[in-house]
Design a protein around this motif. Structure first.
Motif, PDB file in Angstrom:
ATOM      1  N   PHE A   1       0.783   5.954   6.478  1.00  0.00           N
ATOM      2  CA  PHE A   1       0.100   6.237   7.645  1.00  0.00           C
ATOM      3  C   PHE A   1       0.873   7.042   8.621  1.00  0.00           C
TER       4      PHE A   1
ATOM      5  N   MET B   1     -16.345  11.473   3.850  1.00  0.00           N
ATOM      6  CA  MET B   1     -15.289  10.302   3.270  1.00  0.00           C
ATOM      7  C   MET B   1     -14.866  10.875   1.928  1.00  0.00           C
TER       8      MET B   1
ATOM      9  N   GLN C   1     -18.141   4.487  12.305  1.00  0.00           N
ATOM     10  CA  GLN C   1     -19.138   4.370  10.985  1.00  0.00           C
ATOM     11  C   GLN C   1     -19.571   3.132  10.753  1.00  0.00           C
TER      12      GLN C   1
ATOM     13  N   LEU D   1      -7.296  -2.846   1.031  1.00  0.00           N
ATOM     14  CA  LEU D   1      -8.043  -2.731   2.205  1.00  0.00           C
ATOM     15  C   LEU D   1      -9.209  -3.961   2.255  1.00  0.00           C
TER      16      LEU D   1
ATOM     17  N   VAL E   1       0.790  -1.129  -0.097  1.00  0.00           N
ATOM     18  CA  VAL E   1      -0.043   0.081   0.084  1.00  0.00           C
ATOM     19  C   VAL E   1       0.916   1.244   0.064  1.00  0.00           C
TER      20      VAL E   1
ATOM     21  N   HIS F   1     -10.297  11.451   2.209  1.00  0.00           N
ATOM     22  CA  HIS F   1      -9.635  10.942   1.296  1.00  0.00           C
ATOM     23  C   HIS F   1      -9.106  11.559   0.025  1.00  0.00           C
TER      24      HIS F   1
ATOM     25  N   ILE G   1      -5.494   7.746  -3.707  1.00  0.00           N
ATOM     26  CA  ILE G   1      -5.669   6.321  -3.296  1.00  0.00           C
ATOM     27  C   ILE G   1      -6.096   5.817  -4.569  1.00  0.00           C
TER      28      ILE G   1
ATOM     29  N   ARG H   1      -7.642   7.794  16.418  1.00  0.00           N
ATOM     30  CA  ARG H   1      -8.721   8.489  15.726  1.00  0.00           C
ATOM     31  C   ARG H   1      -9.343   7.971  14.602  1.00  0.00           C
ATOM     32  N   LEU H   2      -8.441   7.297  13.825  1.00  0.00           N
ATOM     33  CA  LEU H   2      -8.923   6.515  12.703  1.00  0.00           C
ATOM     34  C   LEU H   2      -9.720   5.275  13.204  1.00  0.00           C
TER      35      LEU H   2
ATOM     36  N   LEU I   1     -13.796   4.879  12.164  1.00  0.00           N
ATOM     37  CA  LEU I   1     -14.080   3.637  11.522  1.00  0.00           C
ATOM     38  C   LEU I   1     -15.123   2.526  12.131  1.00  0.00           C
TER      39      LEU I   1
ATOM     40  N   VAL J   1     -13.628   7.262  -2.166  1.00  0.00           N
ATOM     41  CA  VAL J   1     -12.191   7.116  -1.564  1.00  0.00           C
ATOM     42  C   VAL J   1     -11.176   7.093  -2.735  1.00  0.00           C
TER      43      VAL J   1
ATOM     44  N   GLY K   1     -17.358  11.300  12.415  1.00  0.00           N
ATOM     45  CA  GLY K   1     -16.238  11.712  11.526  1.00  0.00           C
ATOM     46  C   GLY K   1     -16.148  12.553  10.651  1.00  0.00           C
ATOM     47  N   ASP K   2     -15.208  12.636   9.763  1.00  0.00           N
ATOM     48  CA  ASP K   2     -14.982  13.740   8.741  1.00  0.00           C
ATOM     49  C   ASP K   2     -15.805  12.979   7.534  1.00  0.00           C
TER      50      ASP K   2
ATOM     51  N   PHE L   1      -7.393   0.049  -2.587  1.00  0.00           N
ATOM     52  CA  PHE L   1      -8.795  -0.143  -2.226  1.00  0.00           C
ATOM     53  C   PHE L   1      -9.089  -1.616  -1.702  1.00  0.00           C
TER      54      PHE L   1
ATOM     55  N   TYR M   1     -22.321   8.506  13.084  1.00  0.00           N
ATOM     56  CA  TYR M   1     -20.960   8.866  12.762  1.00  0.00           C
ATOM     57  C   TYR M   1     -20.713  10.138  13.028  1.00  0.00           C
TER      58      TYR M   1
ATOM     59  N   LEU N   1      -5.271  12.054  -1.189  1.00  0.00           N
ATOM     60  CA  LEU N   1      -4.283  10.938  -0.779  1.00  0.00           C
ATOM     61  C   LEU N   1      -4.034  10.080  -2.020  1.00  0.00           C
TER      62      LEU N   1
HETATM   63  C1  HEM Z   1     -14.658   1.681   2.223  1.00  0.00           C
HETATM   64  C2  HEM Z   1     -13.347   2.070   2.446  1.00  0.00           C
HETATM   65  C3  HEM Z   1     -12.760   2.917   3.497  1.00  0.00           C
HETATM   66  C4  HEM Z   1     -13.698   3.644   4.623  1.00  0.00           C
HETATM   67  C5  HEM Z   1     -15.061   3.059   4.961  1.00  0.00           C
HETATM   68  C6  HEM Z   1     -12.862   4.426   5.196  1.00  0.00           C
HETATM   69  C7  HEM Z   1     -13.027   5.029   6.222  1.00  0.00           C
HETATM   70  C8  HEM Z   1     -12.157   6.283   6.630  1.00  0.00           C
HETATM   71  C9  HEM Z   1     -12.543   6.936   8.178  1.00  0.00           C
HETATM   72  C10 HEM Z   1     -13.963   6.728   8.850  1.00  0.00           C
HETATM   73  C11 HEM Z   1     -11.569   7.756   8.236  1.00  0.00           C
HETATM   74  C12 HEM Z   1     -11.607   8.765   9.478  1.00  0.00           C
HETATM   75  C13 HEM Z   1     -12.142  10.182   9.210  1.00  0.00           C
HETATM   76  C14 HEM Z   1     -11.937  11.282  10.284  1.00  0.00           C
HETATM   77  O1  HEM Z   1     -10.775  11.172  10.951  1.00  0.00           O
HETATM   78  O2  HEM Z   1     -12.847  11.932  10.952  1.00  0.00           O
HETATM   79  C15 HEM Z   1     -10.766   7.569   7.262  1.00  0.00           C
HETATM   80  C16 HEM Z   1      -9.425   8.282   7.198  1.00  0.00           C
HETATM   81  C17 HEM Z   1      -8.290   7.817   6.383  1.00  0.00           C
HETATM   82  N1  HEM Z   1      -8.345   6.699   5.526  1.00  0.00           N
HETATM   83 FE1  HEM Z   1      -9.963   5.538   4.830  1.00  0.00          FE
HETATM   84  N2  HEM Z   1     -11.640   4.592   4.408  1.00  0.00           N
HETATM   85  C18 HEM Z   1     -11.946   3.798   3.436  1.00  0.00           C
HETATM   86  C19 HEM Z   1     -10.519   3.326   2.479  1.00  0.00           C
HETATM   87  C20 HEM Z   1      -9.322   3.723   2.797  1.00  0.00           C
HETATM   88  C21 HEM Z   1      -8.376   3.191   1.754  1.00  0.00           C
HETATM   89  C22 HEM Z   1      -8.420   2.336   0.637  1.00  0.00           C
HETATM   90  C23 HEM Z   1      -7.013   3.970   2.216  1.00  0.00           C
HETATM   91  C24 HEM Z   1      -5.684   3.771   1.778  1.00  0.00           C
HETATM   92  C25 HEM Z   1      -5.170   2.765   1.585  1.00  0.00           C
HETATM   93  C26 HEM Z   1      -7.526   5.001   3.224  1.00  0.00           C
HETATM   94  C27 HEM Z   1      -6.841   5.721   3.970  1.00  0.00           C
HETATM   95  C28 HEM Z   1      -7.235   6.799   4.883  1.00  0.00           C
HETATM   96  C29 HEM Z   1      -6.278   7.410   5.674  1.00  0.00           C
HETATM   97  C30 HEM Z   1      -4.788   7.747   5.355  1.00  0.00           C
HETATM   98  C31 HEM Z   1      -7.098   8.294   6.427  1.00  0.00           C
HETATM   99  C32 HEM Z   1      -6.598   9.380   7.461  1.00  0.00           C
HETATM  100  C33 HEM Z   1      -6.641  10.722   6.841  1.00  0.00           C
HETATM  101  C34 HEM Z   1      -6.224  11.904   7.947  1.00  0.00           C
HETATM  102  O3  HEM Z   1      -6.292  11.769   9.147  1.00  0.00           O
HETATM  103  O4  HEM Z   1      -5.849  12.846   7.351  1.00  0.00           O
HETATM  104  N3  HEM Z   1      -8.866   4.871   3.537  1.00  0.00           N
HETATM  105  N4  HEM Z   1     -11.106   6.739   6.525  1.00  0.00           N
END
Ligand code: HEM
Length: 141
Positions: free
Chosen positions: A58, A89, A73, A106, A54, A93, A98, A65-66, A70, A138, A86-87, A103, A84, A96
């Motif tokens: 991170f 979606m 959610q 994950l 990946v 993302h 991605i 928090r993440l 999650l 995402v 959090g921020d 995906f 929920y 980033l």
């Molecule tokens: C269905 C798929 C996904 C869901 C439901 C999901 C959900 C979330 C949630 C709930 C957060 C936290 C939001 C907050 O801090 O308020 C988040 C942050 C994040 N996600 Fe995902 N995500 C998904 C896929 C992915 C994928 C595939 C990646 C990368 C490989 C990814 C990378 C990140 C990163 C790096 C953050 C932190 C961003 C930050 O703090 O600035 N996510 N995601």
């Protein structure tokens, strides 16, 4: 005494069919509720965050928090009664970069985490079906 027993058997039978008719057993409950979801999310995030295939880094992400957001959610989406907080979606993302492969990594990590927490096939598929459409929110490339 027999009457009481009969009435209680009838009532518990009715409660069973009422809860069945209204689908009282949410997906969240069938997965195992808060302890199982927390364990699944913990394993999922640790796996993805340390997966060398990946590209997404991170390093600067607040993993605590993440994980909390999650889990919240997943609880909200699976009928666990959470809201929920959090921020958004797309916003979280955005930038980033991605890709699809990340995906699906994950999704595979989630499958593995659900397996190792003993979540059954039906519940696993239901949760994956809820999360799969989020791909377009995402993935950027
Ligand atoms: C269905 C798929 C996904 C869901 C439901 C999901 C959900 C979330 C949630 C709930 C957060 C936290 C939001 C907050 O801090 O308020 C988040 C942050 C994040 N996600 Fe995902 N995500 C998904 C896929 C992915 C994928 C595939 C990646 C990368 C490989 C990814 C990378 C990140 C990163 C790096 C953050 C932190 C961003 C930050 O703090 O600035 N996510 N995601």
């Amino acid at each position: 005494m027999r009457k009481i027993l009969l009435v209680s058997v009838m009532l518990s039978g009715m409660a069973g069919s009422v809860s069945y008719a209204f689908g009282a057993e949410s997906l969240y409950a069938r997965i195992g509720g808060q302890p199982v979801v927390a364990g699944v999310v913990d394993q999922l995030v640790e796996t993805v965050a340390h997966d060398p295939t990946v590209n997404q880094s991170f390093d600067k992400v607040n993993l605590k928090r993440l994980k909390a957001k999650l889990a919240e959610q997943i609880c909200a989406l699976s009928g666990g009664g959470c809201v929920y907080t959090g921020d958004d979606m797309i916003r979280v993302h955005k930038g980033l970069r991605i890709n699809e492969r990340e995906f699906f990594s994950l999704v595979e990590a989630l499958r593995g985490a659900l397996d190792s927490h003993g979540v059954a096939q039906r519940e696993k598929n239901e949760l994956l079906a809820i999360l799969a459409p989020m791909k377009r929110l995402v993935v950027e490339k």
